[in-house]
Design a protein around this motif. Structure first.
Motif, PDB file in Angstrom:
ATOM      1  N   LEU A  27      -6.077 -39.966 -29.074  1.00  0.00           N
ATOM      2  CA  LEU A  27      -5.162 -41.098 -28.442  1.00  0.00           C
ATOM      3  C   LEU A  27      -6.021 -41.541 -27.254  1.00  0.00           C
ATOM      4  CD1 LEU A  27      -2.569 -42.617 -28.335  1.00  0.00           C
ATOM      5  CD2 LEU A  27      -1.582 -40.992 -26.674  1.00  0.00           C
ATOM      6  N   ILE A  28      -6.310 -40.738 -26.533  1.00  0.00           N
ATOM      7  CA  ILE A  28      -7.277 -41.351 -25.410  1.00  0.00           C
ATOM      8  C   ILE A  28      -8.383 -42.267 -25.963  1.00  0.00           C
ATOM      9  CG2 ILE A  28      -8.765 -40.613 -23.334  1.00  0.00           C
ATOM     10  CD1 ILE A  28      -6.475 -38.234 -23.082  1.00  0.00           C
ATOM     11  N   PHE A  29      -9.218 -41.525 -26.640  1.00  0.00           N
ATOM     12  CA  PHE A  29     -10.435 -42.286 -27.277  1.00  0.00           C
ATOM     13  C   PHE A  29      -9.971 -43.704 -27.994  1.00  0.00           C
ATOM     14  CE2 PHE A  29     -12.775 -43.424 -31.077  1.00  0.00           C
ATOM     15  CZ  PHE A  29     -13.802 -44.027 -30.441  1.00  0.00           C
ATOM     16  N   LEU A  30      -8.893 -43.645 -28.732  1.00  0.00           N
ATOM     17  CA  LEU A  30      -8.387 -44.907 -29.327  1.00  0.00           C
ATOM     18  C   LEU A  30      -7.803 -46.037 -28.214  1.00  0.00           C
ATOM     19  CD1 LEU A  30      -6.708 -43.614 -32.474  1.00  0.00           C
ATOM     20  CD2 LEU A  30      -9.338 -44.659 -32.326  1.00  0.00           C
ATOM     21  N   LEU A  32      -8.873 -46.111 -24.985  1.00  0.00           N
ATOM     22  CA  LEU A  32      -9.929 -46.640 -24.393  1.00  0.00           C
ATOM     23  C   LEU A  32     -10.452 -47.886 -25.141  1.00  0.00           C
ATOM     24  CD1 LEU A  32     -11.738 -43.428 -22.793  1.00  0.00           C
ATOM     25  CD2 LEU A  32     -10.259 -45.129 -21.569  1.00  0.00           C
ATOM     26  N   VAL A  33     -10.982 -47.617 -26.297  1.00  0.00           N
ATOM     27  CA  VAL A  33     -11.498 -48.561 -27.260  1.00  0.00           C
ATOM     28  C   VAL A  33     -10.602 -49.890 -27.061  1.00  0.00           C
ATOM     29  CG1 VAL A  33     -12.188 -49.274 -29.588  1.00  0.00           C
ATOM     30  CG2 VAL A  33     -12.743 -47.111 -28.413  1.00  0.00           C
ATOM     31  N   THR A  34      -9.256 -49.798 -27.342  1.00  0.00           N
ATOM     32  CA  THR A  34      -8.401 -50.801 -27.281  1.00  0.00           C
ATOM     33  C   THR A  34      -8.297 -51.628 -25.952  1.00  0.00           C
ATOM     34  OG1 THR A  34      -6.752 -49.653 -28.826  1.00  0.00           O
ATOM     35  CG2 THR A  34      -5.946 -51.336 -27.397  1.00  0.00           C
ATOM     36  N   ALA A  35      -8.590 -50.698 -24.951  1.00  0.00           N
ATOM     37  CA  ALA A  35      -8.486 -51.346 -23.588  1.00  0.00           C
ATOM     38  C   ALA A  35      -9.757 -51.912 -23.183  1.00  0.00           C
ATOM     39  CB  ALA A  35      -8.516 -50.059 -22.385  1.00  0.00           C
ATOM     40  N   VAL A  36     -10.802 -51.706 -23.848  1.00  0.00           N
ATOM     41  CA  VAL A  36     -12.007 -52.436 -23.789  1.00  0.00           C
ATOM     42  C   VAL A  36     -11.983 -53.763 -24.747  1.00  0.00           C
ATOM     43  CG1 VAL A  36     -14.441 -52.494 -24.678  1.00  0.00           C
ATOM     44  CG2 VAL A  36     -13.683 -50.535 -23.174  1.00  0.00           C
ATOM     45  N   GLU A  37     -11.287 -53.694 -25.836  1.00  0.00           N
ATOM     46  CA  GLU A  37     -11.109 -55.093 -26.535  1.00  0.00           C
ATOM     47  C   GLU A  37     -10.105 -55.849 -25.585  1.00  0.00           C
ATOM     48  OE1 GLU A  37     -10.956 -53.842 -31.158  1.00  0.00           O
ATOM     49  OE2 GLU A  37      -9.440 -53.768 -30.061  1.00  0.00           O
ATOM     50  N   VAL A  38      -9.104 -55.339 -25.091  1.00  0.00           N
ATOM     51  CA  VAL A  38      -8.138 -56.467 -24.492  1.00  0.00           C
ATOM     52  C   VAL A  38      -8.861 -56.814 -23.049  1.00  0.00           C
ATOM     53  CG1 VAL A  38      -6.102 -56.276 -22.996  1.00  0.00           C
ATOM     54  CG2 VAL A  38      -6.016 -55.019 -25.062  1.00  0.00           C
ATOM     55  N   TRP A  39      -9.784 -55.819 -22.420  1.00  0.00           N
ATOM     56  CA  TRP A  39     -10.288 -56.398 -21.296  1.00  0.00           C
ATOM     57  C   TRP A  39     -11.476 -57.539 -21.582  1.00  0.00           C
ATOM     58  CZ3 TRP A  39     -15.375 -56.517 -19.954  1.00  0.00           C
ATOM     59  CH2 TRP A  39     -15.816 -56.923 -18.647  1.00  0.00           C
ATOM     60  N   VAL A  69     -14.642 -49.657 -35.603  1.00  0.00           N
ATOM     61  CA  VAL A  69     -14.703 -48.248 -35.295  1.00  0.00           C
ATOM     62  C   VAL A  69     -13.607 -47.547 -35.148  1.00  0.00           C
ATOM     63  CG1 VAL A  69     -15.270 -47.005 -33.150  1.00  0.00           C
ATOM     64  CG2 VAL A  69     -16.993 -48.626 -33.945  1.00  0.00           C
ATOM     65  N   LYS A  70     -12.493 -48.294 -34.706  1.00  0.00           N
ATOM     66  CA  LYS A  70     -11.162 -47.694 -34.578  1.00  0.00           C
ATOM     67  C   LYS A  70     -10.685 -47.264 -35.850  1.00  0.00           C
ATOM     68  CE  LYS A  70      -8.829 -50.646 -32.292  1.00  0.00           C
ATOM     69  NZ  LYS A  70      -7.777 -51.397 -31.427  1.00  0.00           N
ATOM     70  N   ALA A  71     -10.631 -48.233 -36.990  1.00  0.00           N
ATOM     71  CA  ALA A  71     -10.214 -48.007 -38.308  1.00  0.00           C
ATOM     72  C   ALA A  71     -10.995 -46.763 -38.965  1.00  0.00           C
ATOM     73  CB  ALA A  71     -10.492 -49.235 -39.147  1.00  0.00           C
ATOM     74  N   TYR A  72     -12.026 -46.748 -38.690  1.00  0.00           N
ATOM     75  CA  TYR A  72     -13.137 -45.596 -39.379  1.00  0.00           C
ATOM     76  C   TYR A  72     -12.429 -44.136 -38.637  1.00  0.00           C
ATOM     77  CZ  TYR A  72     -16.811 -42.273 -40.236  1.00  0.00           C
ATOM     78  OH  TYR A  72     -17.638 -41.254 -40.587  1.00  0.00           O
ATOM     79  N   TYR A  73     -12.421 -44.325 -37.419  1.00  0.00           N
ATOM     80  CA  TYR A  73     -12.111 -42.980 -36.576  1.00  0.00           C
ATOM     81  C   TYR A  73     -10.512 -42.528 -36.887  1.00  0.00           C
ATOM     82  CZ  TYR A  73     -12.393 -39.183 -33.442  1.00  0.00           C
ATOM     83  OH  TYR A  73     -12.418 -38.108 -32.902  1.00  0.00           O
ATOM     84  N   ILE A  74      -9.746 -43.421 -37.151  1.00  0.00           N
ATOM     85  CA  ILE A  74      -8.168 -43.254 -37.671  1.00  0.00           C
ATOM     86  C   ILE A  74      -8.471 -42.541 -39.087  1.00  0.00           C
ATOM     87  CG2 ILE A  74      -6.115 -44.186 -38.429  1.00  0.00           C
ATOM     88  CD1 ILE A  74      -6.440 -46.098 -35.960  1.00  0.00           C
ATOM     89  N   THR A  75      -9.280 -43.390 -39.873  1.00  0.00           N
ATOM     90  CA  THR A  75      -9.362 -42.697 -41.272  1.00  0.00           C
ATOM     91  C   THR A  75      -9.859 -41.188 -41.067  1.00  0.00           C
ATOM     92  OG1 THR A  75      -9.569 -44.931 -41.968  1.00  0.00           O
ATOM     93  CG2 THR A  75     -10.436 -42.991 -43.579  1.00  0.00           C
TER      94      THR A  75
END
Length: 127
Positions: A27-30, A32-39, A69-75
């Motif tokens: 959850l923390i990794f995802l 962080l990636v989402t926060a980078v996208e939003v920023w 990256v997020k889709a791959y990691y969730i899968t």
């Protein structure tokens, strides 16, 4: 017969003691990636927003790559693909990634064509 799931992420770089800790780590990794996208979407750095690569702004490429990256990691983690045989992993993970890349390429070609038609003007057909 119970099957134990692996309690590490990033190919064993980070190890957890329980499934709950692993879920929080993912959850923390995802997040962080989402926060980078939003920023990036809010800040729109000039070196990414003004430069073009293969007919599209570099910022858009960053969004596409981070989303993949997020889709791959969730899968990989939540569908437990790391615990499956390599042939099933490839079929489930790489096929959609290939199709997304193919779709992006087609959309870029079509968008570039439409852009040039509107930029250079178009002929009206009189029937």
């Amino acid at each position: 017969m119970a099957h134990e799931h692996k309690l590490e992420i990033f190919r064993g770089l980070v190890k957890f003691k329980s499934n709950v800790q692993k879920i929080w780590g993912v959850l923390i990794f995802l997040t962080l990636v989402t926060a980078v996208e939003v920023w990036l979407g809010i800040a729109k750095p000039e070196f990414l927003a003004k430069e073009y690569f293969l007919g599209m702004k570099r910022l858009n490429w960053v969004f596409i790559i981070l989303t993949l990256v997020k889709a791959y990691y969730i899968t990989w983690d939540f569908m437990h693909m790391r615990d499956e045989k390599s042939s099933l992993r490839r079929a489930v993970v790489w096929t959609p990634i290939f199709l997304v890349v193919y779709l992006v390429a087609i959309l870029l070609m079509e968008a570039d064509y439409i852009y040039t038609v509107f930029k250079e003007g178009f002929l009206a057909w009189n029937f």
